[in-house]
Scaffold this motif. Structure first.
Motif, PDB file in Angstrom:
ATOM      1  N   LYS A 259       0.828  -1.199   0.000  1.00 49.66           N
ATOM      2  CA  LYS A 259       0.000   0.000   0.000  1.00 49.66           C
ATOM      3  C   LYS A 259       0.867   1.257   0.000  1.00 49.66           C
ATOM      4  N   LYS A 260       1.909   1.262   0.843  1.00 54.84           N
ATOM      5  CA  LYS A 260       2.823   2.401   0.896  1.00 54.84           C
ATOM      6  C   LYS A 260       3.574   2.554  -0.417  1.00 54.84           C
ATOM      7  N   LYS A 261       3.967   1.439  -1.009  1.00 53.61           N
ATOM      8  CA  LYS A 261       4.680   1.500  -2.281  1.00 53.61           C
ATOM      9  C   LYS A 261       3.811   2.129  -3.362  1.00 53.61           C
ATOM     10  N   ARG A 262       2.518   1.764  -3.391  1.00 60.28           N
ATOM     11  CA  ARG A 262       1.620   2.342  -4.402  1.00 60.28           C
ATOM     12  C   ARG A 262       1.478   3.849  -4.221  1.00 60.28           C
ATOM     13  N   ILE A 263       1.423   4.291  -2.959  1.00 57.02           N
ATOM     14  CA  ILE A 263       1.335   5.732  -2.695  1.00 57.02           C
ATOM     15  C   ILE A 263       2.610   6.437  -3.135  1.00 57.02           C
ATOM     16  N   MET A 264       3.768   5.838  -2.854  1.00 60.35           N
ATOM     17  CA  MET A 264       5.039   6.433  -3.257  1.00 60.35           C
ATOM     18  C   MET A 264       5.162   6.488  -4.777  1.00 60.35           C
ATOM     19  N   GLU A 265       4.674   5.476  -5.457  1.00 61.24           N
ATOM     20  CA  GLU A 265       4.675   5.491  -6.918  1.00 61.24           C
ATOM     21  C   GLU A 265       3.772   6.598  -7.451  1.00 61.24           C
ATOM     22  N   LEU A 266       2.609   6.783  -6.808  1.00 60.20           N
ATOM     23  CA  LEU A 266       1.689   7.839  -7.205  1.00 60.20           C
ATOM     24  C   LEU A 266       2.340   9.211  -7.044  1.00 60.20           C
ATOM     25  N   VAL A 267       3.027   9.421  -5.915  1.00 61.05           N
ATOM     26  CA  VAL A 267       3.715  10.691  -5.663  1.00 61.05           C
ATOM     27  C   VAL A 267       4.832  10.901  -6.687  1.00 61.05           C
ATOM     28  N   HIS A 268       5.601   9.854  -6.955  1.00 63.00           N
ATOM     29  CA  HIS A 268       6.699   9.938  -7.932  1.00 63.00           C
ATOM     30  C   HIS A 268       6.169  10.379  -9.299  1.00 63.00           C
ATOM     31  N   ASN A 269       5.116   9.724  -9.758  1.00 68.30           N
ATOM     32  CA  ASN A 269       4.570  10.043 -11.084  1.00 68.30           C
ATOM     33  C   ASN A 269       4.020  11.468 -11.128  1.00 68.30           C
ATOM     34  N   ASP A 270       3.440  11.902 -10.005  1.00 62.07           N
ATOM     35  CA  ASP A 270       2.921  13.271  -9.961  1.00 62.07           C
ATOM     36  C   ASP A 270       4.060  14.284 -10.040  1.00 62.07           C
ATOM     37  N   PHE A 271       5.177  14.013  -9.345  1.00 63.71           N
ATOM     38  CA  PHE A 271       6.338  14.904  -9.429  1.00 63.71           C
ATOM     39  C   PHE A 271       6.854  14.983 -10.865  1.00 63.71           C
ATOM     40  N   VAL A 272       6.902  13.848 -11.556  1.00 63.36           N
ATOM     41  CA  VAL A 272       7.374  13.830 -12.943  1.00 63.36           C
ATOM     42  C   VAL A 272       6.458  14.696 -13.815  1.00 63.36           C
ATOM     43  N   ASN A 273       5.167  14.557 -13.626  1.00 64.37           N
ATOM     44  CA  ASN A 273       4.214  15.355 -14.412  1.00 64.37           C
ATOM     45  C   ASN A 273       4.334  16.844 -14.097  1.00 64.37           C
ATOM     46  N   GLN A 274       4.487  17.172 -12.800  1.00 61.21           N
ATOM     47  CA  GLN A 274       4.657  18.580 -12.421  1.00 61.21           C
ATOM     48  C   GLN A 274       5.926  19.165 -13.035  1.00 61.21           C
TER      49      GLN A 274
END
Length: 374
Positions: A259-274
């Motif tokens: 669950k934590k890994k999925r959240i970290m992946e979500l944050v990572h992808n959002d940073f890339v998009n930003q």
């Protein structure tokens, strides 16, 4: 270490050697006679007799221990600190302090240290003259440092004979105020070195962490993502680039929960998009030391992610700000002030290039990442 006998006067000679457990009581006695405040406890002296990162020497005259010197070698760096130097009153004026300090310098150099630093009371003119005669230079001061309210001068000597040529930048040092905000602290140092109006504060430190956090990390609060830090710099009017040697979400190997890994992946992808929207360039490549040198020469400030394993054995990701490079070392401001450290120990810390190459590779995936600010 071999014993060293040096004639101080025609009738006296001094023997400098490593301290042993048999010296504990006499060392405690010297401490009591030489210092009215800020004394090392007997328990602390006993610990220094055995720790690997300490160099504790004693000086004997006519079979009696009359002085000692203690140096602390900071792990993972080329830096050592003179922790204490004491000579019994009846043995002063015979050159023992000078001989002891010279031997401490030699031992620290043999331990791979390039610089020896110390603090001395501004009122201790005799000691200051000794240090100056031996080549120590004053580079700062601590106000109200000692128990009596007196000022401490900060002095340093290069004990390894390096060329000294290279690149250096004037970067103010800032201490992180939490265990998880090394990234914001390093970023604020870089920004303040470019724009003196960017005064580092705890409020700004926490604001940057909220913007750049990975949410989770190996334990406790999350650290800061390199792209997140670059975005924080961009939001504050600076230009930032990120260099990463992998495209996947970062720091996942230290987290067990899916669950934590999925959240970290979500944050990572959002940073890339930003980053794509904000104009932060992401370079997916390994950065070599010669590349770092070119970035510094171009006037950019460089933050680098390191593993703390060689510093504290904990294998934690940690952000530092590079302040200089020369033929032998890379110098960093480390925002974390550990137990038993003074702020001086964290500023322009010299790290051998070979050691730095290993430190700047984090985890089993050998993650390398740095950020440039201009």
């Amino acid at each position: 270490m071999t014993n060293l006998a040096v004639a101080i006067t025609p009738h006296r000679e001094v023997l400098v050697r490593r301290a042993t457990n048999k010296d504990l009581n006499v060392l405690n006695n010297i401490e009591a006679q030489c210092f009215a405040t800020d004394r090392l406890s007997k328990r602390s002296i006993k610990r220094w007799l055995t720790v690997k990162h300490g160099i504790l020497l004693v000086a004997e005259q006519q079979g009696q221990v009359v002085a000692y010197g203690l140096v602390w070698c900071l792990k993972g760096t080329r830096l050592a600190r003179l922790y204490s130097l004491a000579v019994l009153p009846e043995a002063r004026g015979t050159g023992i302090a000078e001989q002891l300090l010279k031997q401490l310098e030699q031992e620290a150099q043999h331990a791979g240290r390039a610089y020896l630093r110390l603090e001395v009371s501004a009122n201790n003119h005799k000691a200051i003259r000794l240090y100056q005669r031996l080549g120590y230079k004053t580079f700062g001061a601590y106000h109200d440092y000692y128990g009596d309210g007196s000022e401490a001068l900060r002095m340093q000597k290069q004990i390894a004979r390096f060329a000294g040529d290279g690149i250096s930048q004037q970067v103010p040092w800032y201490m992180q105020t939490t265990e998880f905000t090394c990234g914001p602290a390093a970023l604020m140092m870089a920004m303040a070195s470019i724009n003196e109006q960017c005064e580092p504060t705890q409020l700004e430190e926490l604001a940057i962490w909220r913007e750049a956090t990975t949410i989770f990390m190996t334990s406790g609060h999350g650290g800061c993502h390199p792209i997140g830090l670059a975005l924080s710099a961009q939001y504050r009017g600076f230009s930032a680039d990120v260099y990463i040697n992998k495209r996947e979400a970062l720091f996942l190997e230290g987290v067990r929960s899916d669950k934590k890994k999925r959240i970290m992946e979500l944050v990572h992808n959002d940073f890339v998009n930003q980053a794509q929207v904000s104009g932060v360039d992401i370079h997916y490549q390994d950065v070599k030391q010669q590349d770092v040198e070119q970035l510094l020469q171009a006037g950019k400030r460089v933050l680098v992610l390191i593993s703390t394993y060689r510093l504290d054995g904990k294998k934690a990701p940690h952000w530092v700000c590079i302040t200089a490079m020369d033929t032998h070392c890379i110098y960093v401001h480390d925002p974390e002030l550990a137990t038993h450290q003074a702020a001086i120990d964290c500023q322009h810390v010299p790290i051998a290039r070979a050691d730095f190459d290993k430190m700047s590779s984090f985890g089993a995936a050998r993650l390398r990442s740095l950020i440039t600010i201009e």
